[in-house]
Scaffold this active site. Structure first.
Site, PDB file in Angstrom:
ATOM      1  N   GLU A 298      35.445  -3.175  22.387  1.00  0.00           N
ATOM      2  CA  GLU A 298      36.591  -3.435  22.261  1.00  0.00           C
ATOM      3  C   GLU A 298      37.213  -4.225  23.394  1.00  0.00           C
ATOM      4  O   GLU A 298      38.006  -5.066  23.321  1.00  0.00           O
ATOM      5  CB  GLU A 298      37.470  -2.250  22.216  1.00  0.00           C
ATOM      6  CG  GLU A 298      37.165  -1.348  20.753  1.00  0.00           C
ATOM      7  CD  GLU A 298      37.288  -0.006  20.618  1.00  0.00           C
ATOM      8  OE1 GLU A 298      37.833   0.743  21.638  1.00  0.00           O
ATOM      9  OE2 GLU A 298      36.833   0.538  19.661  1.00  0.00           O
TER      10      GLU A 298
ATOM     11  N   ASN B 295      34.732   9.025  24.583  1.00  0.00           N
ATOM     12  CA  ASN B 295      35.669   7.807  25.279  1.00  0.00           C
ATOM     13  C   ASN B 295      36.859   8.071  24.215  1.00  0.00           C
ATOM     14  O   ASN B 295      36.965   7.709  22.977  1.00  0.00           O
ATOM     15  CB  ASN B 295      34.951   6.566  24.510  1.00  0.00           C
ATOM     16  CG  ASN B 295      35.584   5.349  24.759  1.00  0.00           C
ATOM     17  OD1 ASN B 295      36.781   5.334  25.485  1.00  0.00           O
ATOM     18  ND2 ASN B 295      35.178   4.257  24.213  1.00  0.00           N
ATOM     19  N   TRP B 296      37.776   8.221  25.089  1.00  0.00           N
ATOM     20  CA  TRP B 296      39.118   8.490  24.349  1.00  0.00           C
ATOM     21  C   TRP B 296      39.965   7.382  23.958  1.00  0.00           C
ATOM     22  O   TRP B 296      41.043   7.450  23.456  1.00  0.00           O
ATOM     23  CB  TRP B 296      39.921   9.382  25.371  1.00  0.00           C
ATOM     24  CG  TRP B 296      39.589  10.617  25.495  1.00  0.00           C
ATOM     25  CD1 TRP B 296      38.399  11.382  25.090  1.00  0.00           C
ATOM     26  CD2 TRP B 296      40.464  11.907  26.121  1.00  0.00           C
ATOM     27  NE1 TRP B 296      38.412  12.791  25.365  1.00  0.00           N
ATOM     28  CE2 TRP B 296      39.564  12.905  26.022  1.00  0.00           C
ATOM     29  CE3 TRP B 296      41.670  11.832  26.616  1.00  0.00           C
ATOM     30  CZ2 TRP B 296      39.765  14.422  26.622  1.00  0.00           C
ATOM     31  CZ3 TRP B 296      42.114  13.146  27.190  1.00  0.00           C
ATOM     32  CH2 TRP B 296      41.102  14.510  27.033  1.00  0.00           C
ATOM     33  N   LYS B 297      39.483   6.120  24.464  1.00  0.00           N
ATOM     34  CA  LYS B 297      40.332   5.005  24.179  1.00  0.00           C
ATOM     35  C   LYS B 297      41.691   4.977  24.394  1.00  0.00           C
ATOM     36  O   LYS B 297      42.016   5.736  25.443  1.00  0.00           O
ATOM     37  CB  LYS B 297      39.965   4.588  22.663  1.00  0.00           C
ATOM     38  CG  LYS B 297      38.501   4.607  22.376  1.00  0.00           C
ATOM     39  CD  LYS B 297      38.307   3.985  21.260  1.00  0.00           C
ATOM     40  CE  LYS B 297      36.577   3.964  20.748  1.00  0.00           C
ATOM     41  NZ  LYS B 297      36.279   3.258  19.638  1.00  0.00           N
TER      42      LYS B 297
ATOM     43  N   SER C 144      30.948   6.170  15.128  1.00  0.00           N
ATOM     44  CA  SER C 144      31.061   7.243  13.936  1.00  0.00           C
ATOM     45  C   SER C 144      30.330   8.479  14.281  1.00  0.00           C
ATOM     46  O   SER C 144      29.898   9.085  13.243  1.00  0.00           O
ATOM     47  CB  SER C 144      31.093   6.826  12.825  1.00  0.00           C
ATOM     48  OG  SER C 144      31.998   5.705  12.598  1.00  0.00           O
TER      49      SER C 144
ATOM     50  N   HIS D 210      32.544  -2.157  26.768  1.00  0.00           N
ATOM     51  CA  HIS D 210      32.770  -1.578  25.517  1.00  0.00           C
ATOM     52  C   HIS D 210      33.161  -2.890  24.572  1.00  0.00           C
ATOM     53  O   HIS D 210      33.804  -3.744  24.916  1.00  0.00           O
ATOM     54  CB  HIS D 210      33.943  -0.503  25.397  1.00  0.00           C
ATOM     55  CG  HIS D 210      33.896   0.181  23.938  1.00  0.00           C
ATOM     56  ND1 HIS D 210      34.747  -0.199  23.072  1.00  0.00           N
ATOM     57  CD2 HIS D 210      33.699   1.388  23.863  1.00  0.00           C
ATOM     58  CE1 HIS D 210      34.362   0.398  22.005  1.00  0.00           C
ATOM     59  NE2 HIS D 210      33.572   1.504  22.442  1.00  0.00           N
TER      60      HIS D 210
ATOM     61  N   GLY E 240      34.469   3.384  14.856  1.00  0.00           N
ATOM     62  CA  GLY E 240      35.776   3.671  14.224  1.00  0.00           C
ATOM     63  C   GLY E 240      35.706   3.255  12.550  1.00  0.00           C
ATOM     64  O   GLY E 240      36.832   3.275  12.069  1.00  0.00           O
TER      65      GLY E 240
ATOM     66  N   GLU F 202      26.028   0.684  20.629  1.00  0.00           N
ATOM     67  CA  GLU F 202      26.889   0.903  19.934  1.00  0.00           C
ATOM     68  C   GLU F 202      27.243  -0.109  18.872  1.00  0.00           C
ATOM     69  O   GLU F 202      27.753  -1.375  19.242  1.00  0.00           O
ATOM     70  CB  GLU F 202      28.451   1.069  20.644  1.00  0.00           C
ATOM     71  CG  GLU F 202      28.664   2.189  21.436  1.00  0.00           C
ATOM     72  CD  GLU F 202      29.890   2.817  21.663  1.00  0.00           C
ATOM     73  OE1 GLU F 202      30.115   3.915  21.594  1.00  0.00           O
ATOM     74  OE2 GLU F 202      30.885   1.944  21.838  1.00  0.00           O
TER      75      GLU F 202
END
Ligand code: 13P
Length: 255
Positions: free
Chosen positions: A100, A13-15, A216, A98, A176, A170
């Site tokens: 975020e 997941n490159w965000k 992570s 997600h 992160g 997650e």
């Protein structure tokens, strides 16, 4: 339960990282390193990188995913992208819900569910993310939180559609932060998710669902996490932006 029945999936997941030319360069590095992978390999990339990513991975074993999609087919939804737009350019997967998106962009279980239903109807495979906040874990309500998310996010998803759903566990406190859930913590919640799926559908349907761990995960801890019975893959943030690290995780999943 037979883990071998399930498809191991490692997804990056490159965000909000990499421009189209940078995406192409990174995928050109990743592709040869994962060419003999014995698991599914996916890169979920920003919308504007999708075309370059699809071109860079054409004819390879690396599949491309988006990081979100809207539920409507078209219309007055400024800034959103439909499943039809993604499908037409060759996108196969889409990350949904997600943390975020939930934390910063007001996603709720209701909108995650709408997006999930739309993705499935549009022929995309959703990677539906669930996970508890640190505060929720400390209050000992992790299972309640996860059970609610699974039930609501998959509301009205049929058993047939479930075959195309990937779940990513997650824990928000591990994203992160460099703070990985222990392999036992990951296994405990992934097993709980499978139990919930068995209750909502049936054991056979639940046993066939790929459940990833994310938070992570890296080249140093992937082996141990992936050795767990209910951890069938990983959704990788930071480490997916470094070709060697991502390839090492793919290798760990290919054993
Ligand atoms: P990190 O691997 O950077 O912790 O991110 C995990 C994640 O959010 C993947 O979706």
């Amino acid at each position: 339960m037979d883990k071998a029945k399930r498809k191991a999936i490692i997804a990056g997941n490159w965000k909000m990282n990499k421009t189209p030319s940078e995406a192409k360069a990174l995928l050109n590095e990743i592709v040869p390193l994962v060419a003999d992978a014995d698991c599914e390999v996916i890169a979920c990339v920003p919308y504007v990188d999708l075309a370059a990513a699809i071109e860079a991975t054409a004819g390879t074993n690396v599949k491309i995913g988006a990081e979100n999609c809207h539920w409507a087919a078209s219309g007055a939804f400024t800034g959103e992208i439909s499943t039809g737009m993604l499908k037409e350019i060759g996108v196969e997967y889409v990350v949904l819900g997600h943390s975020e998106r939930r934390q910063y962009f007001g996603e709720t279980d209701e909108t995650v569910n709408k997006r999930t239903k739309a993705a499935l109807a549009g022929g995309l495979k959703p990677i539906v993310c669930v996970g508890e906040l640190l505060w929720e874990r400390e209050c000992n309500i992790t299972e309640e939180v996860i059970a609610r998310q699974i039930k609501l996010d998959l509301w009205d998803v049929t058993e047939e559609e479930l075959k195309n759903v990937v779940i990513a566990y997650e824990p928000v406190w591990a994203i992160g932060t460099g703070k990985t859930a222990t392999a036992d913590q990951a296994e405990e919640v992934c097993a709980f998710i499978r139990d919930q799926l068995a209750k909502l559908y049936n054991q056979e349907a639940a046993d066939a669902v790929t459940i990833q761990y994310g938070g992570s995960m890296n080249d140093a801890n992937a082996d141990e996490l992936l050795s767990k019975t209910n951890v069938d893959g990983g959704l990788i943030g930071g480490a997916s932006l470094v070709a060697e690290k991502f390839a090492a995780i793919v290798k760990a999943a290919s054993k």
